[in-house]
Design a protein around this motif. Sequence first.
Motif, PDB file in Angstrom:
ATOM      1  N   ARG A 195       0.831  -1.200   0.000  1.00 33.60           N
ATOM      2  CA  ARG A 195       0.000   0.000   0.000  1.00 33.60           C
ATOM      3  C   ARG A 195       0.865   1.249   0.000  1.00 33.60           C
ATOM      4  NH1 ARG A 195      -5.182  -0.311   2.173  1.00 33.60           N
ATOM      5  NH2 ARG A 195      -6.515  -1.219   0.681  1.00 33.60           N
ATOM      6  N   ALA A 196       0.626   2.155  -0.923  1.00 27.40           N
ATOM      7  CA  ALA A 196       1.367   3.417  -0.969  1.00 27.40           C
ATOM      8  C   ALA A 196       1.042   4.231   0.274  1.00 27.40           C
ATOM      9  CB  ALA A 196       1.010   4.209  -2.223  1.00 27.40           C
ATOM     10  N   ALA A 197       2.059   4.821   0.838  1.00 29.83           N
ATOM     11  CA  ALA A 197       1.897   5.626   2.051  1.00 29.83           C
ATOM     12  C   ALA A 197       2.336   7.057   1.750  1.00 29.83           C
ATOM     13  CB  ALA A 197       2.697   5.001   3.194  1.00 29.83           C
ATOM     14  N   GLU A 198       3.076   7.666   2.668  1.00 34.71           N
ATOM     15  CA  GLU A 198       3.471   9.059   2.483  1.00 34.71           C
ATOM     16  C   GLU A 198       4.479   9.198   1.335  1.00 34.71           C
ATOM     17  OE1 GLU A 198       3.979   7.420   5.469  1.00 34.71           O
ATOM     18  OE2 GLU A 198       6.047   6.873   5.028  1.00 34.71           O
ATOM     19  N   ALA A 199       4.605  10.436   0.865  1.00 36.58           N
ATOM     20  CA  ALA A 199       5.538  10.751  -0.211  1.00 36.58           C
ATOM     21  C   ALA A 199       6.188  12.094   0.109  1.00 36.58           C
ATOM     22  CB  ALA A 199       4.804  10.820  -1.552  1.00 36.58           C
ATOM     23  N   ALA A 200       7.341  12.330  -0.497  1.00 33.29           N
ATOM     24  CA  ALA A 200       8.027  13.606  -0.317  1.00 33.29           C
ATOM     25  C   ALA A 200       8.772  13.956  -1.597  1.00 33.29           C
ATOM     26  CB  ALA A 200       8.977  13.562   0.868  1.00 33.29           C
ATOM     27  N   LEU A 201       8.845  15.246  -1.853  1.00 36.54           N
ATOM     28  CA  LEU A 201       9.525  15.782  -3.024  1.00 36.54           C
ATOM     29  C   LEU A 201      10.782  16.495  -2.548  1.00 36.54           C
ATOM     30  CD1 LEU A 201       9.180  16.226  -6.133  1.00 36.54           C
ATOM     31  CD2 LEU A 201       8.068  18.402  -5.548  1.00 36.54           C
ATOM     32  N   PHE A 202      11.912  16.184  -3.172  1.00 38.83           N
ATOM     33  CA  PHE A 202      13.204  16.721  -2.751  1.00 38.83           C
ATOM     34  C   PHE A 202      13.897  17.465  -3.881  1.00 38.83           C
ATOM     35  CE2 PHE A 202      12.331  12.934  -0.314  1.00 38.83           C
ATOM     36  CZ  PHE A 202      12.673  13.286   0.984  1.00 38.83           C
ATOM     37  N   ARG A 203      14.702  18.443  -3.474  1.00 35.61           N
ATOM     38  CA  ARG A 203      15.624  19.130  -4.383  1.00 35.61           C
ATOM     39  C   ARG A 203      17.027  18.780  -3.914  1.00 35.61           C
ATOM     40  NH1 ARG A 203      14.489  22.935  -7.506  1.00 35.61           N
ATOM     41  NH2 ARG A 203      12.740  23.722  -6.295  1.00 35.61           N
ATOM     42  N   LEU A 204      17.841  18.256  -4.811  1.00 32.89           N
ATOM     43  CA  LEU A 204      19.223  17.920  -4.475  1.00 32.89           C
ATOM     44  C   LEU A 204      20.125  19.110  -4.746  1.00 32.89           C
ATOM     45  CD1 LEU A 204      19.749  14.304  -5.829  1.00 32.89           C
ATOM     46  CD2 LEU A 204      19.562  15.055  -3.480  1.00 32.89           C
TER      47      LEU A 204
END
Length: 156
Positions: free
Chosen positions: A120-129
Amino acid sequence: MPGQPVTEEILAQVRAHAEEAYPEECCGLVFDAGTLRCVNALSGTEAARSAFRPSDADQLLLARSLDSDRPARALYHSHVDTPPARGAYLSARDVSGASWGGRVLHPGLLHLVVSVRRGRAAEAALFRLEDGGIARVVAAFPAPQRRDSSAWPIIE
């Protein structure tokens, strides 16, 4: 890159891909028009449970898109069965794979990570490297609310 590239529709597409790929990691690209599922070159190996590598063709497509008028906005992938306290994160392997000699390979390309637990898909986050191996959170997305009978209270 103006605006937030991850809409609810994009996030739903990424989560669906992550659930379908489980128990392996998935990977893909986010464009303004939607997502493109990439082939995880590690698929079918034990390594695919904890790593991803877009196929050579998908890496070439990414590089060409970044030189076009419709560039990929983000590279996405999933993490499988990570503890809830860890949340969605970029691993040291993720950062290393997106860098060379401490420099980001594709400046401006964002990285979207979605956690998947028990399919089941849970939390997600978007990152800038950033150069030097620094990952900054651009946006965080909570786990989707699901109507799941196993979460219903037991009434006796």
